[in-house]
Structure formats: structure tokens, C-alpha cells
Design a protein around this motif. Structure first.
Motif, short mmCIF file in Angstrom:
data_model
loop_
_atom_site.label_atom_id
_atom_site.label_comp_id
_atom_site.label_asym_id
_atom_site.label_seq_id
_atom_site.Cartn_x
_atom_site.Cartn_y
_atom_site.Cartn_z
N ASP A 241 -4.81 1.91 5.56
CA ASP A 241 -3.86 2.81 5.96
C ASP A 241 -4.23 4.25 5.94
O ASP A 241 -4.63 5.10 4.92
CB ASP A 241 -2.56 2.63 5.37
CG ASP A 241 -1.35 3.72 5.97
OD1 ASP A 241 -0.83 3.51 7.15
OD2 ASP A 241 -1.00 4.73 5.01
N SER B 78 1.09 4.02 -2.95
CA SER B 78 0.51 5.56 -2.96
C SER B 78 1.54 6.33 -3.21
O SER B 78 1.37 7.54 -3.81
CB SER B 78 0.12 5.79 -1.39
OG SER B 78 1.19 5.65 -0.58
N GLU C 234 -2.95 11.07 1.91
CA GLU C 234 -2.02 11.36 0.94
C GLU C 234 -2.83 11.39 -0.46
O GLU C 234 -2.58 12.29 -1.40
CB GLU C 234 -0.98 10.14 0.81
CG GLU C 234 -0.04 10.34 -0.29
CD GLU C 234 1.27 11.36 -0.13
OE1 GLU C 234 1.86 11.62 -1.19
OE2 GLU C 234 1.37 11.78 0.99
N SER D 169 -8.03 2.48 1.36
CA SER D 169 -7.15 1.79 2.01
C SER D 169 -7.32 1.80 3.41
O SER D 169 -7.85 2.39 4.12
CB SER D 169 -5.68 2.97 1.52
OG SER D 169 -4.78 2.26 2.42
N GLN E 221 -2.79 7.12 6.57
CA GLN E 221 -1.75 8.19 6.02
C GLN E 221 -1.89 8.09 4.42
O GLN E 221 -1.90 8.97 3.96
CB GLN E 221 -0.37 7.82 6.44
CG GLN E 221 0.48 8.78 6.00
CD GLN E 221 1.96 8.48 6.32
OE1 GLN E 221 1.93 8.29 7.76
NE2 GLN E 221 2.93 8.78 5.71
N THR E 222 -1.98 6.86 4.04
CA THR E 222 -2.20 6.68 2.39
C THR E 222 -3.55 7.24 2.17
O THR E 222 -3.78 7.92 1.06
CB THR E 222 -2.24 5.16 2.28
OG1 THR E 222 -1.05 4.59 2.62
CG2 THR E 222 -2.44 4.97 0.86
N LEU F 60 -7.53 4.09 -3.55
CA LEU F 60 -6.78 4.17 -2.32
C LEU F 60 -7.19 5.16 -1.05
O LEU F 60 -7.52 4.87 -0.05
CB LEU F 60 -5.20 4.43 -2.61
CG LEU F 60 -4.40 3.39 -3.20
CD1 LEU F 60 -3.11 3.85 -3.98
CD2 LEU F 60 -4.13 2.14 -2.30
N THR G 42 0.87 -1.37 0.13
CA THR G 42 0.02 0.12 0.14
C THR G 42 0.82 1.32 -0.08
O THR G 42 0.73 2.12 -0.80
CB THR G 42 -1.27 0.11 1.33
OG1 THR G 42 -1.74 -1.22 1.07
CG2 THR G 42 -1.78 1.30 1.10
N LYS G 43 1.85 1.25 0.94
CA LYS G 43 2.56 2.68 0.98
C LYS G 43 3.29 2.82 -0.04
O LYS G 43 3.32 4.04 -0.61
CB LYS G 43 3.53 2.82 2.30
CG LYS G 43 2.28 2.73 3.57
CD LYS G 43 3.27 3.13 4.75
CE LYS G 43 2.18 3.30 6.20
NZ LYS G 43 2.85 3.65 7.15
#
Length: 986
Positions: A520, A484, A526, A518, A522-523, A514, A480-481
Motif C-alpha cells: 500500500d 501502520s 506514512e 508494504s 499510502q502506508t 512497512l 496493513t493499514k
């Protein structure tokens, strides 16, 4: 939300003061220093740390304690630990992030303001400040931050060196005072008290005083002499004396177990009891270290869940030297590696890095830094990442793609060119090994640095081809990260270089997936910010922008992200509101974004928001404020690359034209187009062409507008296309070519309506008013045109003042009866307070657009009153009429005359008169029959809708005359049609 607990790190715990001698005179000295920074200056062994720890314990003062070492020279590491020390207090301290590396001093002020926001702040102790390197940015940052400490707060700094230049200036302002070495020296009373702990009694007083005189009050020397019962002659230097003492009294006279514990734990700055036992293999390790600490034997004990011990700096230096001399190299390596493996599990692995490097355990050091680099870089501790990676042999990190990638990430801010070189080498290695995640990550980093650094974006075409090749090979990023990061980089490059590329939509779909799905946080944030900026800028997709702003908020951001997405979030919101025509909201978002950059101390992006603020000011009608914003944005323009300079000059051109300086507008726009072409930024070139075209003469403008329209289509920017079409319509209106103007209006407003924009940046208000007037006259997007007029508060031009379809704030119908509407609400003359104002309104309608003299109007309304009374009544009634109509501008009072404002008040009688004037003039000049037919059709519609009522004594005669003119015009039109049957209809 519960406050984050500070971890029980020995680095952040004061030493236990059980074996220390109270020093009341120095305690009182520290007590008097409230509201100041106290710099405790002394040589090694002067008792600096012991003094502060015992003072805090005796006074029961809460403290934030931080023991400094060389690793804290990294300013991000320094504030990382300082924040950990502050955790759990009211008023949580901010987190140091990567962007703060640009201006640590600005962050320091914010940090200390937050740290001391709560009442009764604890004492902040920075122990062993001399460990900070002389060239560290910590000095300047701390100097700025300490100026924020409020009255009653206290900071104590212990050091072997005088305050560095970054802090010395605080002495001049009286903020910092020095407690120097001579004050730290033991006096006779303290020396006697200390001797009691070594078994000396009252009979030994003279001997103790003699020892005190021999060591000149030096605490460590006094301990040395007391322990040796005065046998040292002190002829040598104090360091030699100490080392000799350590060798003879500590090592040689210690039991083998004590000796083993000391030598095999000396490689650590601070050693937990259990780890010391593990390293030495001595079962009684905890008791040995506790006894040394209890006796003040150059060992300090730190509290916490597990006791941690720290050797005095001189003692540790001696022990390390002896360990390196006496322990076999393999044993030294094993001790370091075992300790590093244990410390690698800690929240902060800095000491583990150093131990692995000192042991030559390159693989373990590499594995640890690769696993911890993302966290450290997010914390802004890029310098630590670079130091550790480059502490490995170059042949080691130079052939490891992940080490190269994290080294590139660590240098992204300070050395983007060097970072790209590392990323390009990493990309080669990742591709050679078939590592999809690494390949995507390196490629994204290369694209990010090229876009941020390049003065020409044309080479990014090659980057996009490489991305397509990699995606074809690997299909997708598996995690994922990194995904992104790749998606964000791809979109930013596409938006800047190839905005019309069909591939952009595919990447936007991936970003939206995403952002919405997502796991996450933070993702999600972003992707939301990246999409918002791309959707809102130049109104690419305003519905999606509105959706994103409804679902996300800046407070949804989790963790530090580079670049600071809160700035770009405000940029996206400001763009969205600007294109919707909401000037106040756009200005507010721009100001909030500028506040973010001021807080971060990173102003490279400010021109983007200053330009939006300038456009918002123009939208609100404040040309001076717009000019000021552009002036602020262009101050550092010589340092910017061509893309930013093009953007600024484009905005300056729009502002100059609005201010009436057409020549300057042309000059700015021409230069903006040149710079955009040189920078390889087609969308900026298209907007520059628009600004240049609308400022030029109609003949030249048409060709440039066609170019801008075509370039806008290729860029996928329909706003540029709409603006170009409307610009062509304005030019056609200037040439009196209504047919061509109508074609441009039809196409331009159709696109603008589909986009949902609330204004068109490049057109002047009066030009947009003419466009909307033509649209309303011919029924082109009438609801949208009326909405534009209301949103922008456009005033009708000469050609629109007879338009019944115009959304007038006030409508007066006088052809049949007499009615008044304010914003579609009918005003009724039922109350006495409204009757006289409406009577005044009828008089003003009868007088025509020129209005009436005040005296004439007063006499007509109050014929029986004297002059003064009539004039007073006139002013009162005028006030009430304006209030009734909802605007002070609806009725004008100038040079002794009162008149209705034809830009705000529609009067059907006046509209009919203007239409008759135009029709009669066209008939006299024998205009083309097509034009005459259009006027006749409008006249017939007017008469059909408005039946003349002659019953009104005030307006009846005027109505009758107008009806006679209507009949004459219609008769003349029919006659002209019969006389010229073959005449071409133009």
C-alpha cells in the motif's frame, strides 16, 4: 497522467432542455454577466433551473453543474462533488482533506484558483442553493472562493432565498448580482410561446393572456392553468393550488401504472430509469417518466449513460406526502430498502444512508457506514459519518465497537476529548469480543488523542503498558493499514514520552519494514514520514534519515493522510539538514513546510518549523532573522500546551544567548525546563538543561551539564550527551584546565562524529572554535574537527592562531622560501599580474599582524613613482591580491592601514612568534613543568618542520631573530628541568 473522468452522476448533470421555452430577454441578461456571480432568486416553480439549463443549451456553453441538497451542507461533501464535476478539465482541482476542516475558506480560494487556471472556463452552476443549511461553513468558504474567479468566468447560483451573509458581501464589491423573481416572471410573449406546447393556438391568445395575468407570470402556475384549461380560480395560495392540482390532475386522472410509478419513486431525490422500474414493477416506467419530462410536467430528465429523472421539489414533496398516506408502512419500508441497496453500490452512498435510516434498517445502515467510513473520512466528510452513525438509535451505535471507532475517527479534529471517550468504549467492546484489529485501532486512536491533547504526557506510560499487554495477547495487527496506524501512534508516543525505551527500536524496525515493503503506497509514505521525523529530530539516526530522503519524496504521498504528512516530511528534512550543518537547505525545507500549513489553513504546528528556521538562521549567522522567527512562533504561545511552550522558550534561550543577552537566555531556559518537566517530556527537559547550563557561570554549569548528559543517555539522545561533554570542555577551558577540557573534547567529538552532525546547537561559534582548536592541537578526531570548522566557517580563537593543523583558507609559509596556498592549491608567482600582489603579500607578512600604513606600503612597492600614482597602484594591487586569495576579507584595509586577517590567513612566521611569546611568558611566571614541556614539544615540532631560510633579503633578518629566540627558549627549558628535578609535573 490522464485526467480523472467525472462520474455520470445525475447530481452533476444539467437537466435536458427539450421541453423548455426559450427566454431570449433573460438569456441576454445572463450574457451580460460575464465575470460575475449571478444569483437567480425565485420561489418554487419560478423556472430558475429551466432558465439556466435552456440558456446553456441555446448558447452551447460548457458547464459544471451541481444540484445541491441538504447533504452538501457538509463542506467536505460540497467540495467532493464540486471536484468530481471538475474532473477531466485541465488544471485539476485539489482534493478536500481532513485538515481542511480547520479552515475551509482557505481551501476554497485554492480550489477556485485551480479550477479557473485553464483558459475558457465553463460556467459553474450551483442549483438549489437554498438546500444548504444556514449554519453550514459552505457559505463562508464559497464566499472566499468566489473572489478568486477571473474576469470572463461565470458562476450561476439558483436559490429560493436571498444570498446568505457569507455571500452577500460579494454584492457590495460588485462580484455578485441578483436576478430576482420579478425578472423571472413570464412576460406575455413567453406565456404565449409556452401555451403552444399545450395545444393552444392563435385564437386562444386572449385566453392565454388572461391566464398569464391570473398567475402573475409564475411559471409553475402558468403550467398548472394551461394544463387545467384555466379552471382553477387561484384564490388559494400557490402551494395549495399546486397540491390540489397534483392530486386532481396528476394522480386521480393518471392511469394506475403512472400513479404507481410516481408514488413509489418519490422517496428518491433522483431516480435512474432502471431503478424506477425495479421499485414500481411497472414495465413502462421509463416511457412514463420520459413523457412527463418531455411535457415539462414537473419532471426533469438528466442525461448520461442511463437516463435519470428528478421531480420538481414541490411535486416530490406532494408525492412523498401522498405515498406516506396511501402506501402501507411495510411497502414504504421495502421501497426505501430496495432503493438503498441499489444506491449503496454507487460511488457516493449518501442517499442510501438516508433511505436505510428512514426505513429503520439499522443493521444495513450500520454495515454500509462501517464499510464506507474510511473513504469518507479520508475525503474530509467526517460530518457525514457522524450524522449517519448518530442517526441510528444510540443503543445501536453505542454497543457496536466499529461504529464507535469510526465515530471517534470522525470527531478526531473537532472534538478530540469526545473522540477519545468513544474510542475507549470501543476498546472495551473489542477486547470483550477478541477483535485484534479493532483493539489495536481503538488503542492507537486513544494514544493519538492523548498525545495531541494532553498538557502532561505522564499518563502515556499507562498507554504504553496497555499496548505491551495487547501486543502480548494478540502478537500483531493482521492488516496493513491498521498496522501502520498502530506503529505510527506507538512511535510518536515513545518519541515524546519514553525516547530511550529499548522498545522504540523494535517499533522502528516494524515501521521500516512497512516503509520498504508494504504493497500500500499510502502506508509506505506514512511510515517513511514517521521514521524520518524520529530519525532526524535531535540527530537520532541521521544515516537512516538520509536513506529515507533518498528513497522517498513528497510527491510519493498517495491519498489524503491525517495528519498531513507533507508538513512533517519537511519538518524531518529541515531537522536533518540543520544537524548536518546545511543552513540554506534547512531554511528552505522549513519554508516549504510553512507553505503547506498556510495552504491547509492549519497553523497549530507552525512553531515546530519556525524554531527550526530560527536555528537555521543562527547557523547562517543571522541573529536578527532568528529572533524574528522566534517572535513569529511565540505569538500564539499562550494557547499552546506546555510541551510546545517549552520548545519555544528553549529556542528563545539559544537565540538570546547568541545575541549576547545572557540574563534573558537564562530566564527562558529556566522556564523551558520547568515546563518540560511539567509536561512529562524528558528530552525537552534535557535540551532545556543544556541551554540553561551554557548560559550560566562555569561552577553552576558543570552540575547542570552532568544532569543533561545523564538525562540525554536515558533518553537515548546521544546529541545531548555530546553537547554536554563539549559544554564541560568549554567550562574547563575557561578555568585553564586543559586536561579536563581535553577529556570532554575527546568524548564529545567522538559521539558527534559517530552521529555525523555538522554543528552543535548550544555552543557559540567561538566556543566551538576553541573546542575544535584543542582537538586539532592534540590530534583528537582531527578530520571531523576540521570538517566542522569548514562547514561552520569557524574563525580560530587566540589559542588556535598558531595551529598549523587548522584548516586555514589561506596558508603562507615564509620560514623557508615563500609559498602561498589557497584551499590547499599552491599559488605560483609565474604571471606578471600575480607577481606584484604576491610581493605585497610578502611585505605584509614582514610587517606582522598589525600590518603597514598605506603610504609606507606604497613607497616600499613603488619607490620611483609619485605619491598619487603609487596610491592608485596600491589599490589596484590590493584588489588583485584579494582576488588571488579568494576573499575580500583576507586583507583588511582600515584607518589608513592594510593588514592580513589573522582569522583567515595563516602565516608560519607569526604562528612561531606567538608560540615563542607564550613559551617565554610561561617560563617567566615559572609555570608547571608539564605546561612548559607541552610548549617545548610544540616548539620542537615547529622547528623540525620549518627550517629557517635566511637568504630572503626581506624576511631573512626576521627569521634569524626568531631562530635566536627558539634557541633561548629551548636552553631555558633544559636549565629549568635540571634546576628543579623534583618539581611536580602539573
Amino acid at each position: 497522467m490522464a485526467h480523472e473522468r467525472a462520474p455520470k452522476l445525475a447530481k452533476l448533470q444539467p437537466p435536458v432542455a427539450t421541453a423548455l421555452v426559450p427566454r431570449p430577454r433573460l438569456f441576454r441578461r445572463l450574457d451580460r454577466s460575464r465575470g460575475r456571480v449571478v444569483w437567480v432568486l425565485g420561489s418554487p416553480g419560478a423556472g430558475k433551473t429551466a432558465l439556466v439549463a435552456s440558456w446553456l443549451a441555446q448558447r452551447k456553453r460548457p458547464a459544471l453543474w451541481m444540484h445541491l441538497d441538504e447533504g452538501d451542507s457538509d463542506v467536505a461533501t460540497f467540495f467532493h462533488y464540486l471536484r468530481l464535476a471538475a474532473n477531466g478539465r485541465k488544471g485539476k482541482a485539489p482534493t478536500f482533506e481532513r485538515e481542511h476542516l480547520v479552515s475551509p475558506a482557505l481551501f476554497a480560494r485554492r480550489f477556485f484558483r485551480a479550477l479557473y487556471a485553464a483558459p475558457n472556463p465553463p460556467v459553474l452552476v450551483l442549483d438549489d442553493y437554498h438546500a444548504i443549511r444556514a449554519d453550514s461553513p459552505v457559505h463562508a468558504a464559497l464566499g472566499e472562493g468566489l473572489e478568486e474567479i477571473p474576469k470572463g468566468a461565470e458562476v450561476v447560483i439558483t436559490s429560493r432565498a436571498s444570498p446568505p451573509p457569507g455571500l452577500a458581501r460579494l454584492q457590495v464589491g460588485g462580484v455578485l448580482e441578483v436576478l430576482a423573481g420579478e425578472e423571472l416572471a413570464l412576460d406575455s410573449r413567453e406565456a404565449v410561446a409556452l401555451s403552444r406546447r399545450w395545444g393552444y393556438g392563435p385564437r386562444d391568445r386572449s385566453a392565454v393572456l388572461e391566464l398569464h395575468a391570473r398567475c402573475a407570470g409564475w411559471v409553475a402556475g402558468m403550467v398548472l392553468l394551461l394544463a387545467r384549461r384555466g379552471r382553477d380560480e387561484a384564490a388559494r395560495g400557490w402551494e395549495d393550488a399546486m397540491f390540489g392540482y397534483f392530486a386532481e390532475e396528476v394522480l386521480q386522472r393518471s392511469a394506475p401504472a403512472v400513479r404507481k410509478v410516481l408514488l413509489e419513486t418519490a422517496f428518491l431525490a433522483r431516480v435512474p430509469s432502471a431503478l424506477a422500474a425495479e421499485l414500481s414493477g411497472v414495465e413502462q416506467t421509463g416511457e412514463i417518466l420520459a413523457d412527463l419530462a418531455r411535457r415539462g410536467y414537473f419532471v426533469a430528465r438528466h442525461g448520461g449513460t442511463e437516463p435519470t429523472y428528478e421531480f420538481h421539489a414541490l411535486f416530490r414533496a406532494f408525492l412523498r406526502r401522498r405515498a406516506e398516506e396511501e402506501l402501507p408502512p411495510e411497502r414504504q419500508r421495502l421501497v426505501r430498502v430496495v432503493a438503498a441497496r441499489r444506491l449503496a453500490q454507487a460511488e457516493d452512498p449518501t442517499e442510501a444512508f438516508d433511505l436505510f435510516l428512514a426505513a429503520g434498517a439499522w443493521d444495513e445502515a450500520a454495515k454500509l457506514i462501517i464499510s464506507r467510513a474510511p473513504q469518507l473520512i479520508d475525503q474530509g466528510r467526517s460530518e457525514t459519518v457522524s450524522r449517519v452513525i448518530q442517526g441510528l438509535p444510540e443503543e445501536r451505535w453505542g454497543r457496536d465497537p466499529w461504529l464507535l471507532l469510526w465515530l471517534a475517527m470522525a470527531g478526531l479534529i473537532r472534538e478530540p476529548s469526545r473522540a477519545r471517550e468513544h474510542a475507549e468504549r470501543a476498546l472495551e467492546l473489542f477486547e470483550a469480543t477478541g477483535d485484534a484489529t479493532g483493539t489495536y485501532g481503538a488503542l492507537a486512536l486513544i494514544g493519538t488523542t492523548r498525545q495531541a491533547e494532553a498538557d502532561d504526557l505522564a499518563p502515556l506510560d499507562g498507554w504504553l503498558r496497555k499496548l505491551a499487554e495487547v501486543r502480548h495477547r494478540y502478537e500483531d495487527v493482521p492488516y496493513t493499514k491498521p498496522r501502520s496506524f498502530v506503529v505510527s501512534a506507538a512511535l510518536r508516543v515513545l518519541y515524546a514520552r519514553q525516547p530511550g525505551n529499548p522498545w522504540t527500536r523494535q517499533w522502528e524496525e516494524r515501521a521500516l519494514e512497512l516503509a520498504l515493503g508494504s504493497e500500500d503506497a499510502q502506508t509506505r509514505w506514512e511510515m517513511a514520514v514517521t521514521l524520518l521525523v524520529g530519525s532526524a529530530r535531535w540527530a537520532r539516526d541521521l544515516p537512516r534519515a538520509r536513506m529515507l530522503t533518498g528513497m522517498f519524496r513528497p510527491q510519493h504521498a498517495v491519498g489524503p493522510v491525517w495528519p498531513p504528512r507533507s508538513f512533517w516530511w519537511h519538518f524531518g528534512c529541515a531537522s536533518m539538514y540543520l544537524h548536518q550543518g546545511a543552513s540554506a537547505a534547512a531554511r528552505k525545507e522549513a519554508e516549504q513546510g510553512l507553505a503547506v500549513s498556510a495552504e491547509k489553513g492549519f497553523h497549530d504546528w507552525d512553531p515546530h518549523l519556525l524554531v527550526l528556521r530560527a536555528f537555521a538562521e543562527l547557523l547562517a549567522g543571522d541573529v536578527d532573522a532568528a529572533r524574528a522567527a522566534i517572535g513569529q512562533a511565540t505569538e500564539p504561545m499562550h494557547r499552546s500546551h506546555r510541551g510546545i511552550r517549552s520548545m519555544l522558550l528553549h529556542a528563545a534561550s539559544v537565540v538570546a544567548r547568541r545575541a549576547g543577552d545572557v540574563a534573558l537566555a537564562q530566564e527562558h531556559a529556566r522556564r523551558a525546563v520547568e515546563l518540560a518537566r511539567g509536561a512529562g517530556m524528558p528530552l525537552e527537559e534535557a535540551t532545556g538543561l543544556l541551554a540553561l547550563a551554557v548560559a550560566e557561570s562555569p561552577g553552576t554549569a558543570a552540575r547542570r551539564l552532568e544532569q543533561a548528559c545523564e538525562l540525554g543517555r536515558r533518553c537515548g539522545c546521544r546529541l545531548v550527551e555530546a553537547a554536554a561533554q563539549l559544554g564541560l570542555a568549554v567550562g574547563a577551558l575557561r578555568r585553564d584546565d586543559e586536561a579536563a577540557a581535553l577529556e570532554g573534547v575527546r568524548e564529545g567529538l567522538r559521539i558527534a562524529c559517530e552521529l555525523g552532525v555538522g554543528h552543535v546547537l548550544w555552543l557559540l561559534p567561538e566556543e566551538l572554535a576553541d573546542v575544535c582548536g584543542l582537538a586539532l592541537q592534540h590530534g583528537v578526531e582531527p578530520e571531523y574537527a576540521a570538517a566542522l570548522i569548514r562547514t561552520l566557517q569557524l574563525a580560530p580563537g587566540e589559542g588556535a592562531r598558531e595551529l598549523d593543523a587548522w584548516p586555514w583558507p589561506v596558508r603562507t609559509e615564509a620560514l623557508r622560501g615563500f609559498t602561498v596556498q589557497r584551499e590547499e592549491a599552491l599559488l605560483v608567482a609565474g604571471r606578471k599580474t600575480q607577481k606584484k600582489p604576491l610581493e605585497m603579500l610578502r611585505c605584509l607578512v614582514a610587517q606582522g599582524a598589525g600590518g603597514a600604513a598605506q603610504e609606507t606600503l606604497a613607497e616600499a612597492l613603488w619607490p620611483d613613482a609619485d605619491v598619487d600614482a603609487a596610491m592608485r597602484a596600491l589599490n589596484t594591487t590590493l584588489y588583485r591580491l584579494r582576488k588571488l586569495l579568494g576573499s575580500t576579507e583576507a586583507v583588511l584595509q582600515r584607518e589608513g592601514r592594510i593588514a592580513l586577517n589573522p582569522r583567515l590567513v595563516y602565516v608560519d612566521l607569526w604562528a612561531l612568534r606567538r608560540l615563542l611569546d607564550r613559551t617565554e611568558a610561561a617560563q617567566r611566571r615559572r609555570a608547571p613543568l608539564g605546561q612548559l614541556d607541552a610548549l617545548r614539544a610544540r616548539l620542537e615540532r615547529f622547528v623540525r618542520n620549518e627550517r629557517v631560510d635566511e637568504a630572503d633579503p626581506l624576511l631573512g633578518e626576521l627569521r634569524a631573530r626568531l631562530e635566536q629566540r627558539i634557541e633561548r627558549c629551548l636552553t631555558a627549558a633544559v636549565a629549568a628541568e635540571r634546576e628543579q628535578p623534583a618539581r611536580a609535573r602539573g
